[in-house]
Structure formats: C-alpha cells, structure tokens
Design a protein around this motif. Structure first.
Motif, PDB file in Angstrom:
ATOM      1  N   UNK A 193       0.803  -1.217   0.000  1.00  0.00           N
ATOM      2  CA  UNK A 193       0.000   0.000   0.000  1.00  0.00           C
ATOM      3  C   UNK A 193       0.839   1.272   0.000  1.00  0.00           C
ATOM      4  N   UNK A 194       2.162   1.134   0.175  1.00  0.00           N
ATOM      5  CA  UNK A 194       3.016   2.319   0.129  1.00  0.00           C
ATOM      6  C   UNK A 194       4.349   1.964  -0.515  1.00  0.00           C
ATOM      7  N   UNK A 195       5.130   2.994  -0.843  1.00  0.00           N
ATOM      8  CA  UNK A 195       6.396   2.770  -1.536  1.00  0.00           C
ATOM      9  C   UNK A 195       7.508   2.301  -0.606  1.00  0.00           C
ATOM     10  N   UNK A 196       7.323   2.404   0.700  1.00  0.00           N
ATOM     11  CA  UNK A 196       8.321   1.938   1.660  1.00  0.00           C
ATOM     12  C   UNK A 196       8.170   0.451   1.956  1.00  0.00           C
ATOM     13  N   UNK A 197       7.158  -0.184   1.403  1.00  0.00           N
ATOM     14  CA  UNK A 197       6.869  -1.607   1.601  1.00  0.00           C
ATOM     15  C   UNK A 197       6.647  -1.941   3.076  1.00  0.00           C
TER      16      UNK A 197
END
Length: 165
Positions: free
Chosen positions: A95-99
């Motif tokens: 759900x985000x780019x930081x995993x």
C-alpha cells in the motif's frame, strides 16, 4: 468485528509470532533456503509449500495434506492472488512505496491491513480467520526474500565487475 493483532519476528530470522493482547494466536516458521513455512494456529497446523520460478505459486495444505488455497505471485507488480478451494479470491498488495504497509482483501466484505517496522507490526482485520492473517505475513516474507536476493546479486555483480576491470 475488528481484530487487532501484534506480530514480531527476529531481526535476522523469518519466524513470526502473532499475538492478540498477550496471548499467542499463531506462529509461522520458515525453512532456511526455500520459500516454504509451517504455520501453527490454535485450530491446526498448515504447510505452505512454494514451487516454481517463472510462474511461482504456493500451496497451502492442512495437516491431512488437503489443498486449502493457492497463492500465485505477480513479481513485476509485487502483488499476489490467493484462491481458496471454495473459489473465494483475495488480492494481496503493498500500500506504500516503503513496503511497510500491505493489505489482503476480497473487495467485498473482508479486509486485513498490515503495518510493519523493522521486526514487528500491527494487523487490523475484520475477520476471525487466522489463515488469512498468516497468509498476508507469508506473502510479505516471500517478497522480502526476493528483494534481499536481488540486492545481494547486485552487490555480487558490482564486486565481480570491480575485480575483473
């Protein structure tokens, strides 16, 4: 019915423990070099066995070796689809780019959202099915191992390049 669970794992191992309050709900123990695991819940023991490289999938079996579900991975999109024996489907994705945030849902009435830091996190879900909870953690670990392997390959290739040039 919303459930909030806490999970933790060692910094350099892949074994998860999931708690509801102070009670251990289930654990997932991964094999060393394979993307396979054994999940132990209060309701039973499950085997998650991964096969294939070009078209990877994981089969989830109960203690009687009956197929309960299949996970198919989309490596390029970092997504997965879980198909249960009864035909129900769940989609897993970051759900985000930081995993550090991912979800597992069937797009109708059941959804589980996972949050993580380095070696622990929270799980918010509106279901009481422990199998769904550990499937989401298993897929996360599957992709984490792939990312670590890719980083090691890049480092190795860089080292080899520097040695021979």
């Amino acid at each position: 019915m919303e459930r909030i669970l806490n999970w933790r794992k060692g910094l350099f191992d892949s074994n998860y423990q999931v708690f509801e309050g102070t009670y251990l709900k289930f654990s997932i123990n991964f094999t060393s070099l394979k993307n396979s695991a054994i999940a132990t819940t209060q309701k039973g023991i499950y085997l998650l066995r991964s096969d294939g490289y070009s078209n990877p999938e994981t089969k989830i079996l109960n203690s009687n070796h009956e197929l309960l579900a299949t996970i198919r991975y989309d490596w390029l999109a970092f997504k997965a689809r879980v198909t249960f024996a009864n035909g129900e489907n769940f989609d897993w994705s970051y759900q985000n780019s930081w995993l550090s945030r991912w979800s597992l849902n069937n797009h109708t009435d059941r959804q589980i959202i996972y949050n993580s830091s380095t070696s622990n996190g929270l799980i918010h879900g509106n279901t009481d099915d422990d199998m769904l909870f550990f499937i989401g953690l298993f897929i996360r670990e599957y992709y984490s191992r792939i990312l670590y392997a890719m980083v090691l390959i890049v480092i190795f290739m860089s080292f080899i390049r520097n040695v021979f040039y």
